[in-house]
Design a protein around this motif. Structure first.
Motif, PDB file in Angstrom:
ATOM      1  N   VAL A  18     -15.420 -27.276 -17.343  1.00  0.00           N
ATOM      2  CA  VAL A  18     -15.019 -28.833 -17.430  1.00  0.00           C
ATOM      3  C   VAL A  18     -13.776 -28.881 -17.817  1.00  0.00           C
ATOM      4  O   VAL A  18     -13.210 -28.876 -18.832  1.00  0.00           O
ATOM      5  CB  VAL A  18     -15.788 -29.894 -17.661  1.00  0.00           C
ATOM      6  N   ARG A  19     -12.390 -29.169 -16.967  1.00  0.00           N
ATOM      7  CA  ARG A  19     -11.566 -29.433 -17.181  1.00  0.00           C
ATOM      8  C   ARG A  19     -10.957 -30.633 -17.076  1.00  0.00           C
ATOM      9  O   ARG A  19     -10.525 -31.394 -15.876  1.00  0.00           O
ATOM     10  CB  ARG A  19     -10.394 -28.049 -16.235  1.00  0.00           C
ATOM     11  N   PRO A  20      -9.637 -30.329 -17.655  1.00  0.00           N
ATOM     12  CA  PRO A  20      -9.165 -31.854 -17.606  1.00  0.00           C
ATOM     13  C   PRO A  20      -8.853 -32.520 -16.219  1.00  0.00           C
ATOM     14  O   PRO A  20      -8.274 -31.150 -15.433  1.00  0.00           O
ATOM     15  CB  PRO A  20      -7.882 -32.150 -18.612  1.00  0.00           C
ATOM     16  N   ARG A  21      -8.558 -33.406 -16.118  1.00  0.00           N
ATOM     17  CA  ARG A  21      -7.694 -33.983 -14.135  1.00  0.00           C
ATOM     18  C   ARG A  21      -6.705 -33.511 -13.766  1.00  0.00           C
ATOM     19  O   ARG A  21      -6.626 -33.532 -12.604  1.00  0.00           O
ATOM     20  CB  ARG A  21      -7.355 -35.475 -14.260  1.00  0.00           C
ATOM     21  N   TRP A  22      -5.839 -33.166 -14.392  1.00  0.00           N
ATOM     22  CA  TRP A  22      -4.755 -32.869 -13.855  1.00  0.00           C
ATOM     23  C   TRP A  22      -4.678 -31.382 -13.952  1.00  0.00           C
ATOM     24  O   TRP A  22      -3.995 -30.984 -13.267  1.00  0.00           O
ATOM     25  CB  TRP A  22      -3.283 -33.207 -14.295  1.00  0.00           C
ATOM     26  N   SER A  23      -5.881 -30.677 -14.649  1.00  0.00           N
ATOM     27  CA  SER A  23      -5.900 -29.352 -14.872  1.00  0.00           C
ATOM     28  C   SER A  23      -5.671 -28.380 -13.264  1.00  0.00           C
ATOM     29  O   SER A  23      -6.375 -29.096 -12.566  1.00  0.00           O
ATOM     30  CB  SER A  23      -6.285 -28.763 -15.443  1.00  0.00           C
ATOM     31  N   HIS A  24      -5.513 -27.199 -12.808  1.00  0.00           N
ATOM     32  CA  HIS A  24      -5.782 -26.386 -11.825  1.00  0.00           C
ATOM     33  C   HIS A  24      -7.154 -25.526 -12.154  1.00  0.00           C
ATOM     34  O   HIS A  24      -7.341 -25.807 -13.114  1.00  0.00           O
ATOM     35  CB  HIS A  24      -4.845 -24.866 -11.210  1.00  0.00           C
ATOM     36  N   LEU A  25      -7.769 -26.068 -10.515  1.00  0.00           N
ATOM     37  CA  LEU A  25      -9.146 -25.204 -10.820  1.00  0.00           C
ATOM     38  C   LEU A  25      -9.135 -23.491  -9.910  1.00  0.00           C
ATOM     39  O   LEU A  25      -8.254 -23.688  -9.180  1.00  0.00           O
ATOM     40  CB  LEU A  25     -10.429 -26.555 -10.018  1.00  0.00           C
ATOM     41  N   PRO A  26      -9.388 -22.981 -10.254  1.00  0.00           N
ATOM     42  CA  PRO A  26      -9.605 -21.566  -9.499  1.00  0.00           C
ATOM     43  C   PRO A  26      -9.894 -20.779  -8.553  1.00  0.00           C
ATOM     44  O   PRO A  26      -9.500 -20.407  -7.696  1.00  0.00           O
ATOM     45  CB  PRO A  26     -10.081 -20.769 -10.544  1.00  0.00           C
ATOM     46  N   TYR A  27     -11.231 -22.571  -7.764  1.00  0.00           N
ATOM     47  CA  TYR A  27     -11.996 -22.052  -6.551  1.00  0.00           C
ATOM     48  C   TYR A  27     -12.316 -22.593  -5.562  1.00  0.00           C
ATOM     49  O   TYR A  27     -12.232 -24.771  -6.816  1.00  0.00           O
ATOM     50  CB  TYR A  27     -12.957 -21.228  -6.578  1.00  0.00           C
ATOM     51  N   THR A  28     -12.477 -22.953  -4.396  1.00  0.00           N
ATOM     52  CA  THR A  28     -12.946 -24.747  -4.031  1.00  0.00           C
ATOM     53  C   THR A  28     -14.214 -24.158  -3.572  1.00  0.00           C
ATOM     54  O   THR A  28     -14.598 -23.078  -3.533  1.00  0.00           O
ATOM     55  CB  THR A  28     -11.994 -24.342  -2.676  1.00  0.00           C
ATOM     56  N   GLN A  29     -14.427 -25.376  -2.961  1.00  0.00           N
ATOM     57  CA  GLN A  29     -16.222 -24.592  -2.626  1.00  0.00           C
ATOM     58  C   GLN A  29     -15.969 -24.236  -2.039  1.00  0.00           C
ATOM     59  O   GLN A  29     -17.649 -23.077  -2.104  1.00  0.00           O
ATOM     60  CB  GLN A  29     -16.512 -26.713  -2.306  1.00  0.00           C
ATOM     61  N   ALA A  30     -15.653 -23.903  -0.774  1.00  0.00           N
ATOM     62  CA  ALA A  30     -15.884 -23.236   0.422  1.00  0.00           C
ATOM     63  C   ALA A  30     -15.864 -21.577  -0.113  1.00  0.00           C
ATOM     64  O   ALA A  30     -16.584 -21.130   0.092  1.00  0.00           O
ATOM     65  CB  ALA A  30     -15.057 -23.389   1.518  1.00  0.00           C
ATOM     66  N   GLN A  31     -14.912 -21.753  -1.446  1.00  0.00           N
ATOM     67  CA  GLN A  31     -14.902 -20.148  -1.845  1.00  0.00           C
ATOM     68  C   GLN A  31     -16.132 -19.739  -3.144  1.00  0.00           C
ATOM     69  O   GLN A  31     -17.414 -18.998  -2.582  1.00  0.00           O
ATOM     70  CB  GLN A  31     -14.064 -20.225  -3.162  1.00  0.00           C
ATOM     71  N   TYR A  32     -16.701 -21.158  -3.593  1.00  0.00           N
ATOM     72  CA  TYR A  32     -18.193 -20.811  -4.630  1.00  0.00           C
ATOM     73  C   TYR A  32     -19.070 -21.024  -3.092  1.00  0.00           C
ATOM     74  O   TYR A  32     -19.656 -20.064  -3.291  1.00  0.00           O
ATOM     75  CB  TYR A  32     -18.285 -22.584  -4.966  1.00  0.00           C
ATOM     76  N   ASP A  33     -18.976 -21.594  -1.962  1.00  0.00           N
ATOM     77  CA  ASP A  33     -20.183 -20.426  -1.082  1.00  0.00           C
ATOM     78  C   ASP A  33     -20.285 -19.723  -0.539  1.00  0.00           C
ATOM     79  O   ASP A  33     -21.056 -18.854  -0.545  1.00  0.00           O
ATOM     80  CB  ASP A  33     -19.671 -21.651   0.214  1.00  0.00           C
ATOM     81  N   ARG A  34     -18.999 -19.112  -0.104  1.00  0.00           N
ATOM     82  CA  ARG A  34     -19.146 -18.027  -0.087  1.00  0.00           C
ATOM     83  C   ARG A  34     -19.243 -16.602  -0.943  1.00  0.00           C
ATOM     84  O   ARG A  34     -19.934 -15.468  -0.200  1.00  0.00           O
ATOM     85  CB  ARG A  34     -17.444 -16.887   0.370  1.00  0.00           C
ATOM     86  N   GLN A  35     -19.023 -17.110  -2.912  1.00  0.00           N
ATOM     87  CA  GLN A  35     -19.716 -16.282  -3.638  1.00  0.00           C
ATOM     88  C   GLN A  35     -21.325 -16.416  -3.839  1.00  0.00           C
ATOM     89  O   GLN A  35     -22.069 -15.278  -3.741  1.00  0.00           O
ATOM     90  CB  GLN A  35     -19.200 -16.595  -5.149  1.00  0.00           C
ATOM     91  N   ALA A  36     -21.807 -17.334  -3.641  1.00  0.00           N
ATOM     92  CA  ALA A  36     -23.000 -18.112  -3.996  1.00  0.00           C
ATOM     93  C   ALA A  36     -23.932 -17.316  -2.056  1.00  0.00           C
ATOM     94  O   ALA A  36     -25.239 -16.358  -2.671  1.00  0.00           O
ATOM     95  CB  ALA A  36     -23.668 -19.464  -2.947  1.00  0.00           C
ATOM     96  N   ALA A  37     -22.834 -16.772  -1.353  1.00  0.00           N
ATOM     97  CA  ALA A  37     -24.200 -16.213  -0.406  1.00  0.00           C
ATOM     98  C   ALA A  37     -24.026 -14.606  -1.048  1.00  0.00           C
ATOM     99  O   ALA A  37     -24.980 -13.913   0.075  1.00  0.00           O
ATOM    100  CB  ALA A  37     -23.136 -16.216   1.284  1.00  0.00           C
ATOM    101  N   TRP A  38     -22.762 -14.663  -1.049  1.00  0.00           N
ATOM    102  CA  TRP A  38     -22.521 -12.907  -1.493  1.00  0.00           C
ATOM    103  C   TRP A  38     -23.967 -12.789  -2.523  1.00  0.00           C
ATOM    104  O   TRP A  38     -24.246 -11.214  -3.101  1.00  0.00           O
ATOM    105  CB  TRP A  38     -21.480 -12.427  -1.819  1.00  0.00           C
TER     106      TRP A  38
END
Length: 331
Positions: free
Chosen positions: A177-197
């Motif tokens: 969990v990161r602060p609201r203004w911080s950058h997140l490394p992945y999008t949900q679409a990228q997580y979905d691709r990770q999950a499939a792989w």
């Protein structure tokens, strides 16, 4: 009376400065009127909470291979966001955040603290939160109420690890969990691709494990599936064996975390306790009770016949078998 110096008589540097200021005003003023100017406030725009998705387990089409992974197992979110975990397999799992200093214990299907939802809608670090029993099956499983998904919101930034109570340390995930203004490394679409792989890799691991397990089985030694902390083989290896009257067959649970049973005849009301006499089996009701990893169950067959048996925990996935007993002097 005020007099104005003619522009032509002003110094050159003053004329250039006046022209420059007028040019800047011509650009900035229209933008400020239409609201398109850069914000003068240092405050960040209001955070819109996002619900992130994680799959809990996965399985092959015939349910023979069951995954022991949260897909993905690591996810980065903003403070104020939520995570929704959704069951992806017939095998049961939980999403469980342990309380401070709390230790993982063997899964107890009779303990409502382990089998039902615990905690509120917002995660509080150091407190116990539990999803209940997650599965794609409909209705109760082994007397336990089940759910298809679980949602939890997170406020305080930090790194939080959770486990499956059924499979212990072999199956864990992490929420960053990161602060609201911080950058997140992945999008949900990228997580979905990770999950499939990752899901495909888990199933491939399960098939490799199944093939390796066959080398440890024989007509006198049946392996009760197998698991390696990544995938589970929900099949008896070998499922059908042929022995002579008075011979003994041994069932062995050689896995790391998955329990099983060897159950002949009518399934007992309490599948967790042994039933019958395995030293002198001639048909009827017989059950090993729970076979934890490292345990064995030996049955001596004293009467010719065909005996069907199941794993009472995983028969809905196809974990069933048969012992064919021929007369002692049969050729």
């Amino acid at each position: 009376m005020t007099t104005t110096t003619p522009v032509s008589s002003q110094p050159k540097w003053l004329r250039l400065l006046t022209a420059f200021v007028a040019a800047i005003a011509a650009i900035v003023l229209p933008l400020s009127v239409t609201g398109a100017a850069l914000p003068t406030s240092t405050h960040h725009p209001r955070h819109h909470a996002t619900t992130w998705s994680v799959q809990v387990g996965n399985e092959s089409a015939d349910k023979a291979i069951q995954g022991m992974r949260y897909l993905p197992s690591n996810i980065w979110i903003h403070s104020g966001d939520a995570v929704r975990w959704t069951a992806g397999s017939t095998e049961i799992h939980t999403v469980t955040f342990l309380a401070a200093h709390q230790q993982l214990k063997p899964f107890d299907p009779t303990n409502p603290l382990q089998t039902t939802k615990q905690g509120g809608e917002w995660y509080r670090p150091g407190h116990y939160f539990n999803s209940g029993v997650l599965t794609t099956e409909t209705g109760p499983v082994l007397g336990m109420t089940t759910v298809r998904d679980y949602r939890l919101s997170f406020g305080r930034p930090g790194t939080y690890t959770y486990y499956c109570l059924v499979h212990g340390v072999a199956m864990r995930g992490t929420i960053h969990v990161r602060p609201r203004w911080s950058h997140l490394p992945y999008t949900q679409a990228q997580y979905d691709r990770q999950a499939a792989w990752q899901g495909k890799a888990v199933l491939a691991d399960g098939y490799r494990l199944w093939a390796a397990t066959k080398h440890q089985a024989s007509s006198r030694r049946v392996i009760e599936g197998n698991d390696d902390g990544t995938a589970m083989v929900m099949r008896f290896v070998y499922p059908t064996v042929r022995v002579r009257q008075w011979q003994t067959v041994t069932w062995a649970n050689i896995g790391m975390g998955a329990p099983h049973t060897v159950t002949f005849g009518k399934e007992p009301a309490n599948i967790f306790a042994p039933v019958g006499n395995p030293r002198w089996f001639h048909g009827g009701q017989l059950s090993s009770g729970i076979q934890v990893p490292g345990s064995t169950f030996r049955v001596r067959f004293v009467k010719p016949g065909v005996y069907h048996y199941i794993c009472a925990l995983h028969d809905s996935m196809g974990m069933v078998g048969t012992v064919i007993v021929v007369p002692r002097h049969h050729h």
